[in-house]
Design a protein around this motif. Structure first.
Motif, PDB file in Angstrom:
ATOM      1  N   GLU A  68      50.096   5.069  -3.270  1.00 10.17           N
ATOM      2  CA  GLU A  68      50.185   4.940  -4.726  1.00 10.17           C
ATOM      3  C   GLU A  68      49.699   6.227  -5.370  1.00 10.17           C
ATOM      4  O   GLU A  68      48.673   6.782  -4.992  1.00 10.17           O
ATOM      5  CB  GLU A  68      49.354   3.745  -5.204  1.00 10.17           C
ATOM      6  CG  GLU A  68      49.634   3.380  -6.641  1.00 10.17           C
ATOM      7  CD  GLU A  68      49.028   2.051  -7.060  1.00 10.17           C
ATOM      8  OE1 GLU A  68      49.404   1.560  -8.126  1.00 10.17           O
ATOM      9  OE2 GLU A  68      48.182   1.511  -6.314  1.00 10.17           O
ATOM     10  N   GLN A  69      50.446   6.687  -6.332  1.00 11.50           N
ATOM     11  CA  GLN A  69      50.106   7.905  -7.060  1.00 11.50           C
ATOM     12  C   GLN A  69      49.272   7.540  -8.291  1.00 11.50           C
ATOM     13  O   GLN A  69      49.220   6.383  -8.692  1.00 11.50           O
ATOM     14  CB  GLN A  69      51.384   8.644  -7.478  1.00 11.50           C
ATOM     15  CG  GLN A  69      52.309   8.999  -6.327  1.00 11.50           C
ATOM     16  CD  GLN A  69      51.648   9.898  -5.296  1.00 11.50           C
ATOM     17  OE1 GLN A  69      51.292  11.028  -5.590  1.00 11.50           O
ATOM     18  NE2 GLN A  69      51.453   9.384  -4.091  1.00 11.50           N
ATOM     19  N   SER A  70      48.654   8.543  -8.912  1.00  8.03           N
ATOM     20  CA  SER A  70      47.792   8.308 -10.073  1.00  8.03           C
ATOM     21  C   SER A  70      48.553   7.680 -11.243  1.00  8.03           C
ATOM     22  O   SER A  70      47.972   6.969 -12.053  1.00  8.03           O
ATOM     23  CB  SER A  70      47.120   9.607 -10.515  1.00  8.03           C
ATOM     24  OG  SER A  70      48.102  10.586 -10.788  1.00  8.03           O
ATOM     25  N   ASP A  71      49.865   7.903 -11.299  1.00  5.54           N
ATOM     26  CA  ASP A  71      50.659   7.331 -12.399  1.00  5.54           C
ATOM     27  C   ASP A  71      51.170   5.919 -12.084  1.00  5.54           C
ATOM     28  O   ASP A  71      51.941   5.348 -12.852  1.00  5.54           O
ATOM     29  CB  ASP A  71      51.825   8.251 -12.760  1.00  5.54           C
ATOM     30  CG  ASP A  71      52.836   8.417 -11.631  1.00  5.54           C
ATOM     31  OD1 ASP A  71      52.659   7.804 -10.549  1.00  5.54           O
ATOM     32  OD2 ASP A  71      53.820   9.153 -11.830  1.00  5.54           O
ATOM     33  N   GLY A  72      50.770   5.376 -10.908  1.00  5.70           N
ATOM     34  CA  GLY A  72      51.179   4.020 -10.539  1.00  5.70           C
ATOM     35  C   GLY A  72      52.457   3.951  -9.730  1.00  5.70           C
ATOM     36  O   GLY A  72      52.847   2.889  -9.255  1.00  5.70           O
ATOM     37  N   SER A  73      53.133   5.097  -9.551  1.00  9.31           N
ATOM     38  CA  SER A  73      54.356   5.110  -8.742  1.00  9.31           C
ATOM     39  C   SER A  73      53.965   5.175  -7.251  1.00  9.31           C
ATOM     40  O   SER A  73      52.813   5.425  -6.914  1.00  9.31           O
ATOM     41  CB  SER A  73      55.232   6.304  -9.114  1.00  9.31           C
ATOM     42  OG  SER A  73      54.584   7.519  -8.770  1.00  9.31           O
ATOM     43  N   TRP A  74      54.945   4.951  -6.385  1.00  9.81           N
ATOM     44  CA  TRP A  74      54.701   4.986  -4.935  1.00  9.81           C
ATOM     45  C   TRP A  74      55.467   6.148  -4.332  1.00  9.81           C
ATOM     46  O   TRP A  74      56.639   6.354  -4.645  1.00  9.81           O
ATOM     47  CB  TRP A  74      55.138   3.665  -4.301  1.00  9.81           C
ATOM     48  CG  TRP A  74      54.262   2.533  -4.723  1.00  9.81           C
ATOM     49  CD1 TRP A  74      54.436   1.710  -5.808  1.00  9.81           C
ATOM     50  CD2 TRP A  74      53.049   2.126  -4.105  1.00  9.81           C
ATOM     51  NE1 TRP A  74      53.414   0.815  -5.890  1.00  9.81           N
ATOM     52  CE2 TRP A  74      52.544   1.035  -4.852  1.00  9.81           C
ATOM     53  CE3 TRP A  74      52.322   2.562  -2.997  1.00  9.81           C
ATOM     54  CZ2 TRP A  74      51.361   0.377  -4.532  1.00  9.81           C
ATOM     55  CZ3 TRP A  74      51.157   1.900  -2.664  1.00  9.81           C
ATOM     56  CH2 TRP A  74      50.676   0.831  -3.423  1.00  9.81           C
ATOM     57  N   TYR A  75      54.801   6.882  -3.421  1.00  9.22           N
ATOM     58  CA  TYR A  75      55.403   8.063  -2.812  1.00  9.22           C
ATOM     59  C   TYR A  75      55.351   7.939  -1.290  1.00  9.22           C
ATOM     60  O   TYR A  75      54.318   7.578  -0.723  1.00  9.22           O
ATOM     61  CB  TYR A  75      54.653   9.324  -3.263  1.00  9.22           C
ATOM     62  CG  TYR A  75      55.219  10.599  -2.692  1.00  9.22           C
ATOM     63  CD1 TYR A  75      56.437  11.099  -3.149  1.00  9.22           C
ATOM     64  CD2 TYR A  75      54.545  11.286  -1.693  1.00  9.22           C
ATOM     65  CE1 TYR A  75      56.965  12.265  -2.621  1.00  9.22           C
ATOM     66  CE2 TYR A  75      55.070  12.458  -1.166  1.00  9.22           C
ATOM     67  CZ  TYR A  75      56.280  12.938  -1.626  1.00  9.22           C
ATOM     68  OH  TYR A  75      56.803  14.088  -1.099  1.00  9.22           O
ATOM     69  N   THR A  82      59.941   9.452  -3.963  1.00  6.50           N
ATOM     70  CA  THR A  82      59.268   8.402  -4.725  1.00  6.50           C
ATOM     71  C   THR A  82      60.041   7.110  -4.502  1.00  6.50           C
ATOM     72  O   THR A  82      61.276   7.110  -4.510  1.00  6.50           O
ATOM     73  CB  THR A  82      59.234   8.760  -6.226  1.00  6.50           C
ATOM     74  OG1 THR A  82      58.507   9.993  -6.361  1.00  6.50           O
ATOM     75  CG2 THR A  82      58.551   7.682  -7.041  1.00  6.50           C
TER      76      THR A  82
END
Length: 190
Positions: A68-75, A82
């Motif tokens: 999980e990235q800081s913006d809530g997306s998944w990488y 993404t």
């Protein structure tokens, strides 16, 4: 508990071994691993306290792990992309026992979902909603699932130590009528 998770090819009494045979026959040393079919039951589900549950978040296409990235997306680092809608996939450890012994067995997504009767995404959603009791009830119901399992035993090196790893490739609940018929036939043949 659930059941299924891919069929066990040969469920006959003649094809089966005991859980104790894993150690007795020192299985897992062949290049591709050793395979066995057992009739056993799940007597313990390993829970790791630091985790939300026995799963990881993955790219649904590749099954690779996502973070999980800081913006809530998944990488997904491995695929360098993404992931819009990731999928949680089970990776859990259970203890399987029979009359000859027991062993810790790794269950991956298909087998764990069959055992629990729910997807990892469903359980994760309940936990996120604060309904841990609903998730715990699913684990409790899966305890003492009895069935026939196809297992693979192989040696892995972990921290420079060889360790025997047992993986469930397929499992299905015991068909009590078919099991009884096999036992009666075995007794009559004796």
């Amino acid at each position: 508990g659930g059941g299924g998770g891919g069929g066990v090819r040969d469920m006959s009494l003649a094809a089966r071994k005991g859980m104790g045979d894993i150690k007795l026959e020192n299985m897992g040393h062949s290049e591709k691993g050793d395979y066995l079919t057992v009739k056993g039951f799940v007597d313990y589900i390993v829970k790791r306290e630091q985790q939300e549950g026995p799963w990881y978040v993955s790219d649904p296409e590749t099954k690779y792990k996502c973070v999980e990235q800081s913006d809530g997306s998944w990488y997904c680092e491995r695929a360098d992309k993404t992931i819009a809608s990731p999928k949680r996939r089970f990776i859990m450890t259970v203890s399987v026992k029979d009359h000859t012994g027991s062993s810790y067995v790794s269950l991956f997504d298909e087998q764990a979902e069959a055992l629990l009767g729910h997807s990892a995404d469903e359980l994760a959603e309940w936990v996120r909603e604060g309904n841990q009791a609903k998730a715990d009830a699913v684990y409790k119901k899966a305890l003492f699932f009895e069935g026939v399992m196809s297992l693979k035993v192989k040696m892995e090196v972990y921290n420079d130590e060889p360790k025997q790893k047992v993986i469930c490739n397929a499992m299905q609940p015991l068909d009590w009528a078919a099991e009884s018929k096999q036992l009666i036939d075995a007794i009559n043949a004796f």
